[in-house]
Design a protein around this motif. Structure first.
Motif, PDB file in Angstrom:
ATOM      1  N   ARG A   1      42.979  41.171  38.781  1.00 43.76           N
ATOM      2  CA  ARG A   1      43.789  40.714  40.161  1.00 43.76           C
ATOM      3  C   ARG A   1      42.878  41.842  41.210  1.00 43.76           C
ATOM      4  O   ARG A   1      42.558  41.223  42.181  1.00 43.76           O
ATOM      5  CB  ARG A   1      45.050  41.150  40.053  1.00 43.76           C
ATOM      6  CG  ARG A   1      45.619  41.014  41.426  1.00 43.76           C
ATOM      7  CD  ARG A   1      47.323  41.442  41.442  1.00 43.76           C
ATOM      8  NE  ARG A   1      47.711  41.235  42.703  1.00 43.76           N
ATOM      9  CZ  ARG A   1      49.256  41.494  42.939  1.00 43.76           C
ATOM     10  NH1 ARG A   1      49.948  42.159  41.889  1.00 43.76           N
ATOM     11  NH2 ARG A   1      49.783  41.227  44.043  1.00 43.76           N
ATOM     12  N   ALA A   2      42.704  42.918  40.889  1.00 46.31           N
ATOM     13  CA  ALA A   2      41.805  43.856  41.629  1.00 46.31           C
ATOM     14  C   ALA A   2      40.415  43.268  41.867  1.00 46.31           C
ATOM     15  O   ALA A   2      39.996  43.354  42.999  1.00 46.31           O
ATOM     16  CB  ALA A   2      41.710  45.325  41.090  1.00 46.31           C
ATOM     17  N   ASP A   3      39.722  42.710  40.576  1.00 44.68           N
ATOM     18  CA  ASP A   3      38.299  42.243  40.686  1.00 44.68           C
ATOM     19  C   ASP A   3      38.336  40.997  41.883  1.00 44.68           C
ATOM     20  O   ASP A   3      37.385  40.811  42.787  1.00 44.68           O
ATOM     21  CB  ASP A   3      37.852  41.908  39.408  1.00 44.68           C
ATOM     22  CG  ASP A   3      36.478  41.665  39.429  1.00 44.68           C
ATOM     23  OD1 ASP A   3      35.599  42.508  39.660  1.00 44.68           O
ATOM     24  OD2 ASP A   3      36.025  40.395  39.160  1.00 44.68           O
ATOM     25  N   GLY A   4      39.598  40.099  41.521  1.00 45.07           N
ATOM     26  CA  GLY A   4      39.549  38.906  42.419  1.00 45.07           C
ATOM     27  C   GLY A   4      39.613  39.443  43.941  1.00 45.07           C
ATOM     28  O   GLY A   4      39.031  38.800  44.898  1.00 45.07           O
ATOM     29  N   LEU A   5      40.455  40.282  44.321  1.00 44.03           N
ATOM     30  CA  LEU A   5      40.643  40.880  45.591  1.00 44.03           C
ATOM     31  C   LEU A   5      39.285  41.406  46.296  1.00 44.03           C
ATOM     32  O   LEU A   5      38.970  41.280  47.270  1.00 44.03           O
ATOM     33  CB  LEU A   5      41.764  41.770  45.585  1.00 44.03           C
ATOM     34  CG  LEU A   5      43.090  41.264  45.484  1.00 44.03           C
ATOM     35  CD1 LEU A   5      44.045  42.528  45.279  1.00 44.03           C
ATOM     36  CD2 LEU A   5      43.570  40.336  46.740  1.00 44.03           C
ATOM     37  N   ILE A   6      38.682  42.202  45.375  1.00 45.27           N
ATOM     38  CA  ILE A   6      37.226  42.669  45.721  1.00 45.27           C
ATOM     39  C   ILE A   6      36.413  41.642  46.218  1.00 45.27           C
ATOM     40  O   ILE A   6      35.743  41.759  47.082  1.00 45.27           O
ATOM     41  CB  ILE A   6      36.774  43.783  44.649  1.00 45.27           C
ATOM     42  CG1 ILE A   6      37.662  44.916  44.640  1.00 45.27           C
ATOM     43  CG2 ILE A   6      35.397  44.160  44.738  1.00 45.27           C
ATOM     44  CD1 ILE A   6      37.390  45.647  43.396  1.00 45.27           C
TER      45      ILE A   6
END
Length: 814
Positions: free
Chosen positions: A139-144
């Motif tokens: 999820r964090a990677d997608g937001l970045i």
């Protein structure tokens, strides 16, 4: 040295396991010390990022701050994915120990089923934190990625923004107003600061320090560059051209450090006056950066386009230096211009920005255009014989062409109104040229150091090490090039993160950490193998009774086994799981086996040669018509040196399956046969006795068995004898044969024994046909030509006599 190698080998073998055992508890403790993320705080930050992305109302700076927090969360989640890894492996091993999974045909026993269920429940509990961390990391990677996409879209939109054209005179008052308002702001800030009693008091207190800073700054900026240039010129005219180039290059850095240091002192002096405001402070703070750009670019140009060495890049180095200095000045002015308009509130209008930026773009484009023409070689200069020079010329032509194109395109865009695009083209081009020049200077400096260390001539610049150095410097400069052309630091860090994670290939993840670990472990194993081989070869095996062939076979076998074990340990230590590639490797092995069957056969034959040892190093052999001495036996081929000093590589399969004549296997003795012919009428028994005496007198002819002389044939031209002797060293066969023939010639001459040569009688039936009917009249009588041996010619030469009329050879005879 031998005992030192043995001691070093023992220390390595003893210390390596101890180091591994010492690191294992540390690694386990580090694994247990992984901090569990706070998922409540993460949920808050994630929702905030999702809301900002949905609204797209945040500024780029706000997005960068939010992205930095997300990157920190992602790092925590990546570390948390390995939580309970040791316990998970242990439980998996326990489950595997219970046997294969049950099926309807073969169910587990009740006790085993209960135990299997308990272990599976425990495994699920241990894997839960890692799975949760993996989901949060995704999820964090997608937001970045979404934040990066928004920022890039905004940057692209900014580049394509159309401003009012600066050519329109109606937009000039806006630019002029910016200049006047800026000067008024500077004056007002200075007036306000002077009217402030506290600031005046601070100025009086700091006056001695300010004067000291100004004095030092004045000396460094006004006199420093000329002094450093004269000093560099004096060193560059020393005795040793290489050492003086190295010393001058190091010392020439003072041409940048000294004036930039003076500018820093000047800024400190101005700041200590306490008379600066917001706008004047920004302008003063930009002075060191402007000075660095100016003096660094000027220094690069002075070294690239030296009069004595600048012809490498251009035929007119002085003109090129002038244009580089002008570009350096424009870079410094652009830095000051940017700082001057940064603190304007409200921001400049689009018309004012275009009027301010377009002149700078057009001016620097003029100097870049001419510089591109100077460094771009003409078409006729590219076709050279040296491949390295040809490659450099082509690169220079490509760079020069690109600079010319940019210097034409950027002013056109600026005059149309695409000022941001023009700035994004012209200034990165100038800085990229400077960076390429810096790379070239560093590569040249490393080449000079390499030539001094190795003592080689100028041809050493084309050696492998200087070339690899240039390639490495280029790779290291790629991130700097990316920053120059508008990449963000976050983009580079993200690329490094992706690179660090590695790539997945066939179920195997290869990352830089895995590859470095693999290489380090393999190199350690390879070094231990080589040290073991060296110790055995130098100190252990020579003291045994094994012959040289067995020793070489043992050393080679240890080398192959050691390399195989080193690779196996490296794969295991790096955590590379090759089980997923087993099926692919099995399928490929069939095709590889067919394609490499000759290599495999030679490999097996080499092992047979090293074990059975039918030939050894130093043996004189004859194989496939190749006669020579064995110089080396490897696993694939054997190296033979012929008598004409040529090297012949023979596949080992030919030595095992073919017919090989080994003249020196077991011993060096060998038979020598020398044929000798004498004329008819010679005393044959005397001849036999003389030949036997000559053979027995040779020191390399063995007494037992004794040499013999055989009367072998009544030849057409001679009585044929053979000297047969056994030599103690067959390597000197030709030398003994030569000495025997010398002795035979001398003894036969002294004894009056004739060594014959061939004689022939030639009869001509019609001699008149050879000379023509006019020169030879027809006469009766015998037509006979007699061929007799010539006293001057070789054994097969003869003279032809023709006396058809029997008058003893008058004028009409042939």
């Amino acid at each position: 040295m031998r005992w030192f190698r043995l001691l070093l080998l023992a220390l390595v073998l003893g210390a390596a396991p101890a180091a591994v055992l010492t690191l294992l508890p540390v690694a386990a403790a580090a694994q247990q010390a992984v901090e569990e993320p706070d998922y409540d705080d993460w949920e808050t930050d994630a929702k905030l990022a999702e809301a900002a992305l949905a609204a797209k109302a945040a500024s780029n700076q706000a997005f960068e701050i939010l992205r930095e927090k997300l990157v920190g969360w992602r790092a925590k989640f990546s570390a948390a994915q390995s939580a309970n890894a040791a316990q998970i492996d242990t439980v998996k091993d326990q489950i595997a120990a219970l046997g294969p999974a049950p099926s309807e045909e073969k169910p587990d026993a009740p006790e085993i089923a209960t135990r299997r269920k308990a272990l599976n429940d425990q495994l699920s509990q241990l894997q839960a934190p890692g799975l949760e961390a993996e989901e949060a990391r995704s999820r964090a990677d997608g937001l970045i990625r979404q934040i990066d996409a928004v920022i890039r879209a905004r940057q692209a939109s900014e580049l394509l923004r159309l401003s009012p054209t600066p050519v329109n005179p109606g937009n000039w008052p806006a630019g002029f107003a910016v200049l006047t308002e800026g000067l008024k702001t500077l004056l007002s800030e200075t007036r306000e600061a002077w009217q402030n009693p506290v600031r005046r008091t601070e100025l009086q207190n700091n006056l001695p320090v300010i004067l000291l800073y100004l004095a030092i700054a004045g000396v460094l900026m006004l006199r420093g560059p000329q002094f450093m240039e004269r000093l560099v010129t004096r060193i560059a005219t020393g005795d040793s051209i290489r050492r003086r180039n190295i010393a001058a290059a190091i010392l020439s850095l003072g041409q940048v450090v000294v004036p930039v240091g003076g500018m820093v002192l000047l800024v400190l002096a101005i700041e200590n006056t306490s008379m600066t405001g917001t706008r004047s402070g920004a302008l003063v703070g930009a002075l060191p950066r402007a000075a660095f750009l100016f003096f660094t670019t000027r220094w690069i140009g002075s070294w690239l386009f030296r009069v004595e060495g600048g012809a490498f890049l251009t035929e007119r180095p002085l003109e090129a230096r002038f244009h580089v200095n002008m570009i350096a000045l424009m870079l410094a002015l652009e830095a000051l211009r940017t700082a001057f308009i940064t603190e304007v509130r409200p921001p400049l209008s689009m018309a004012a920005q275009a009027v301010w930026a377009a002149p700078f773009v057009c001016i620097v484009a003029v100097f870049l255009f001419r510089l591109g023409q100077l460094i771009r070689p003409r078409s006729g200069m590219i076709a050279v014989t040296d491949g390295g020079v040809e490659f450099r010329k082509r690169i220079l032509r490509l760079v020069g062409t690109a600079v010319i194109v940019v210097s034409v395109l950027a002013p056109a865009l600026a005059l149309i109104g695409y000022v941001a695009a023009a700035n994004a083209l012209i200034w990165p081009t100038a800085k990229s040229l400077g960076l390429m020049g810096l790379i070239l200077l560093l590569q040249r400096f490393v080449s000079d150091v390499y030539l001094v260390v190795t003592g080689r001539g100028e041809e050493g610049r084309e050696a492998l090490f200087p070339v690899l150095t240039g390639f490495a410097l280029t790779l290291l400069a790629l991130p700097v090039f990316a920053l120059i052309w508008g990449a963000r630091v976050a983009d580079l860090s993200e690329a490094w993160t992706r690179f660090s994670q590695g790539i997945t290939m066939g179920g195997i993840r290869l990352s830089p950490t895995v590859m470095i670990t693999f290489l380090l472990i393999f190199l350690i194993g390879f070094m231990i193998t080589r040290m073991t081989q060296a110790a055995l070869k130098a100190a252990v095996l020579p003291r045994t009774r094994l012959d040289k062939g067995v020793q070489n076979a043992l050393i080679s076998g240890i080398g192959y086994v050691g390399i195989f074990l080193a690779a196996l340990v490296a794969i295991t230590g790096a955590g590379i799981d090759l089980s997923s590639l087993a099926i692919v490797a099995g399928a490929l092995s069939v095709g590889i086996g067919f394609g490499l069957q000759n290599i495999v056969s030679n490999f097996v034959a080499g092992i047979i040669l090293l074990i059975e040892r039918p030939i050894s190093e130093g043996d004189m052999i004859d194989v496939n018509g190749q006669f020579g001495t064995v110089k080396g036996i490897s696993v694939r081929s054997t190296w033979i040196e012929t008598f004409d000093r040529t090297d012949v590589i023979v596949p080992n399969a030919d030595l095992v399956s073919g017919v090989v004549t080994n003249l020196t296997r077991g011993n060096l003795t060998g038979r020598l046969i020398v044929p000798v012919g004498v004329a008819y009428g010679s005393d044959t028994r005397r001849v036999q006795a003389i030949l036997l005496e000559i053979a027995e007198a040779q020191p390399l002819v063995m007494v037992d068995p004794a040499p013999s002389v055989q009367f072998v044939a009544l030849g057409a031209d001679s009585l044929n004898f053979e000297i047969r002797a056994i030599l103690s060293d067959v390597n000197y066969k030709l030398d003994v044969q030569t000495e025997i023939l010398h002795e035979v010639t001398e003894r036969f001459a002294a004894e009056g024994i004739e060594i014959p040569f061939a004689q022939r009688d030639l009869w001509i039936r019609n001699p008149e046909a050879l000379v023509g009917s006019q020169s030879v009249p027809r006469r009766s009588g015998p037509k006979q030509a007699e061929a007799k041996p010539s006293s001057q010619g070789p054994a097969d030469s003869f003279l032809v006599h023709n006396d058809p009329d029997g008058d003893g050879g008058d004028g009409d005879d042939l």
